[in-house]
Scaffold this motif. Sequence first.
Motif, PDB file in Angstrom:
ATOM      1  N   VAL A 143       4.727   2.365  13.421  1.00 20.20           N
ATOM      2  CA  VAL A 143       3.595   2.059  12.542  1.00 20.20           C
ATOM      3  C   VAL A 143       3.802   2.736  11.187  1.00 20.20           C
ATOM      4  O   VAL A 143       3.578   2.128  10.131  1.00 20.20           O
ATOM      5  CB  VAL A 143       2.263   2.493  13.190  1.00 20.20           C
ATOM      6  N   ALA A 144       4.223   3.985  11.205  1.00 18.98           N
ATOM      7  CA  ALA A 144       4.460   4.712   9.954  1.00 18.98           C
ATOM      8  C   ALA A 144       5.535   4.022   9.120  1.00 18.98           C
ATOM      9  O   ALA A 144       5.413   3.908   7.893  1.00 18.98           O
ATOM     10  CB  ALA A 144       4.850   6.151  10.249  1.00 18.98           C
ATOM     11  N   ALA A 145       6.591   3.537   9.766  1.00 17.42           N
ATOM     12  CA  ALA A 145       7.663   2.850   9.044  1.00 17.42           C
ATOM     13  C   ALA A 145       7.146   1.553   8.425  1.00 17.42           C
ATOM     14  O   ALA A 145       7.497   1.208   7.286  1.00 17.42           O
ATOM     15  CB  ALA A 145       8.829   2.567   9.989  1.00 17.42           C
ATOM     16  N   ARG A 146       6.309   0.835   9.147  1.00 17.67           N
ATOM     17  CA  ARG A 146       5.760  -0.414   8.622  1.00 17.67           C
ATOM     18  C   ARG A 146       4.827  -0.150   7.431  1.00 17.67           C
ATOM     19  O   ARG A 146       4.854  -0.876   6.448  1.00 17.67           O
ATOM     20  CB  ARG A 146       5.004  -1.157   9.740  1.00 17.67           C
ATOM     21  N   ILE A 147       4.018   0.910   7.515  1.00 13.60           N
ATOM     22  CA  ILE A 147       3.136   1.265   6.402  1.00 13.60           C
ATOM     23  C   ILE A 147       3.957   1.573   5.155  1.00 13.60           C
ATOM     24  O   ILE A 147       3.639   1.110   4.056  1.00 13.60           O
ATOM     25  CB  ILE A 147       2.231   2.452   6.790  1.00 13.60           C
ATOM     26  N   GLU A 148       5.010   2.342   5.290  1.00 16.39           N
ATOM     27  CA  GLU A 148       5.876   2.673   4.152  1.00 16.39           C
ATOM     28  C   GLU A 148       6.530   1.428   3.566  1.00 16.39           C
ATOM     29  O   GLU A 148       6.644   1.290   2.351  1.00 16.39           O
ATOM     30  CB  GLU A 148       6.935   3.690   4.562  1.00 16.39           C
ATOM     31  N   ALA A 149       6.961   0.492   4.422  1.00 15.40           N
ATOM     32  CA  ALA A 149       7.591  -0.737   3.941  1.00 15.40           C
ATOM     33  C   ALA A 149       6.583  -1.580   3.151  1.00 15.40           C
ATOM     34  O   ALA A 149       6.920  -2.149   2.103  1.00 15.40           O
ATOM     35  CB  ALA A 149       8.149  -1.535   5.120  1.00 15.40           C
ATOM     36  N   LEU A 150       5.362  -1.655   3.648  1.00 20.14           N
ATOM     37  CA  LEU A 150       4.331  -2.420   2.936  1.00 20.14           C
ATOM     38  C   LEU A 150       3.971  -1.765   1.598  1.00 20.14           C
ATOM     39  O   LEU A 150       3.782  -2.448   0.595  1.00 20.14           O
ATOM     40  CB  LEU A 150       3.079  -2.560   3.803  1.00 20.14           C
ATOM     41  N   ARG A 151       3.876  -0.447   1.588  1.00 25.26           N
ATOM     42  CA  ARG A 151       3.572   0.250   0.329  1.00 25.26           C
ATOM     43  C   ARG A 151       4.671   0.013  -0.698  1.00 25.26           C
ATOM     44  O   ARG A 151       4.397  -0.156  -1.890  1.00 25.26           O
ATOM     45  CB  ARG A 151       3.402   1.740   0.577  1.00 25.26           C
ATOM     46  N   ALA A 152       5.916   0.036  -0.262  1.00 32.01           N
ATOM     47  CA  ALA A 152       7.035  -0.165  -1.184  1.00 32.01           C
ATOM     48  C   ALA A 152       7.042  -1.590  -1.740  1.00 32.01           C
ATOM     49  O   ALA A 152       7.466  -1.816  -2.872  1.00 32.01           O
ATOM     50  CB  ALA A 152       8.355   0.137  -0.483  1.00 32.01           C
ATOM     51  N   ALA A 153       6.572  -2.552  -0.964  1.00 29.08           N
ATOM     52  CA  ALA A 153       6.576  -3.946  -1.397  1.00 29.08           C
ATOM     53  C   ALA A 153       5.384  -4.290  -2.293  1.00 29.08           C
ATOM     54  O   ALA A 153       5.391  -5.333  -2.952  1.00 29.08           O
ATOM     55  CB  ALA A 153       6.569  -4.867  -0.180  1.00 29.08           C
ATOM     56  N   MET A 154       4.382  -3.429  -2.331  1.00 29.38           N
ATOM     57  CA  MET A 154       3.189  -3.717  -3.132  1.00 29.38           C
ATOM     58  C   MET A 154       3.496  -3.541  -4.609  1.00 29.38           C
ATOM     59  O   MET A 154       4.215  -2.626  -5.003  1.00 29.38           O
ATOM     60  CB  MET A 154       2.034  -2.772  -2.753  1.00 29.38           C
ATOM     61  N   PRO A 155       2.919  -4.417  -5.465  1.00 34.55           N
ATOM     62  CA  PRO A 155       3.106  -4.241  -6.905  1.00 34.55           C
ATOM     63  C   PRO A 155       2.317  -3.016  -7.385  1.00 34.55           C
ATOM     64  O   PRO A 155       1.346  -2.603  -6.763  1.00 34.55           O
ATOM     65  CB  PRO A 155       2.546  -5.524  -7.507  1.00 34.55           C
ATOM     66  N   ALA A 156       2.749  -2.460  -8.494  1.00 36.28           N
ATOM     67  CA  ALA A 156       2.053  -1.306  -9.063  1.00 36.28           C
ATOM     68  C   ALA A 156       0.660  -1.727  -9.505  1.00 36.28           C
ATOM     69  O   ALA A 156       0.466  -2.854  -9.970  1.00 36.28           O
ATOM     70  CB  ALA A 156       2.840  -0.767 -10.251  1.00 36.28           C
TER      71      ALA A 156
END
Length: 124
Positions: free
Chosen positions: A20-33
């Motif tokens: 779950v933590a890895a998925r959260i980090e991946a989603l945060r990285a993919a989000m635009p600023a």
Amino acid sequence: MPATRRPLPPSPPAAARPEVAARIEALRAAMPAPEAPPGPTITLAPGPLPTRETVLRGLSDALTEARGQGNLMAQLRALELMGKELGMFGQRAEARPDNPLACLDAQSLLALRDLLAEEAGVAA
């Protein structure tokens, strides 16, 4: 006698699980600023801070512009701020002058004189 239930042990938060933590980090990285909030922003020009003269000049310019646009509220606000800066609106003591005639202008004083002369039957 009814059986009592044992409370369940607390479960760890979902973010504590590695997948779950890895998925959260991946989603945060993919989000635009995040974008800057809409609306005007005020920035001070580089250089010295405004002086009393520059503030009054700016308010005078704002008053002139507001008059040109017919913006009554902006005109009143500019006049109010100019009056405050010039110290025109100090603390007022009681609004009762020692001489009750002191608050009358010349035209009102002349009209009062004429009225009193008429009542007394004397020519003014």
